[in-house]
Scaffold this motif. Sequence first.
Motif: not given
Length: 117
Positions: A92-117
């Motif tokens: 019952g905590q959709p705000i926590v879910a969305v904030v966590f998902a957005v932060l985690a996916i954003g951080s993962g994209v940045i980390a993934g791009r860093k790993a590819l270079t």
Amino acid sequence: MSDQSRPIRLGVNDVLHLVLEIFLFVSLGIWGFLTWPFPWNIVVGIVAPLLAILIWALFLSPRAVIAIDSFGRALVEIALVMAAALAWFTLGQPIVAVVFAVLAIGSGVIAGRKALT
């Protein structure tokens, strides 16, 4: 210069990624303890984060046991993040879910791009 003698450089995203991973494991534990009836809450509250840690160790850790390509790593990481986000939705905590998902996916994209270079 060998890899072992180089100083380790941690950026802001590296620290954020670590905090989000820890939050992921804690989220699954909280979900297990609060969602399931006794005595299953104890079992799921312990097994869910342990299973996520095992998956992380096998595929995503810096010394992963099973080496997979960047696409596979991204899929495994997205699956773990979505599991934690769904756990927060079911609590019952959709705000926590969305904030966590957005932060985690954003951080993962940045980390993934860093790993590819």
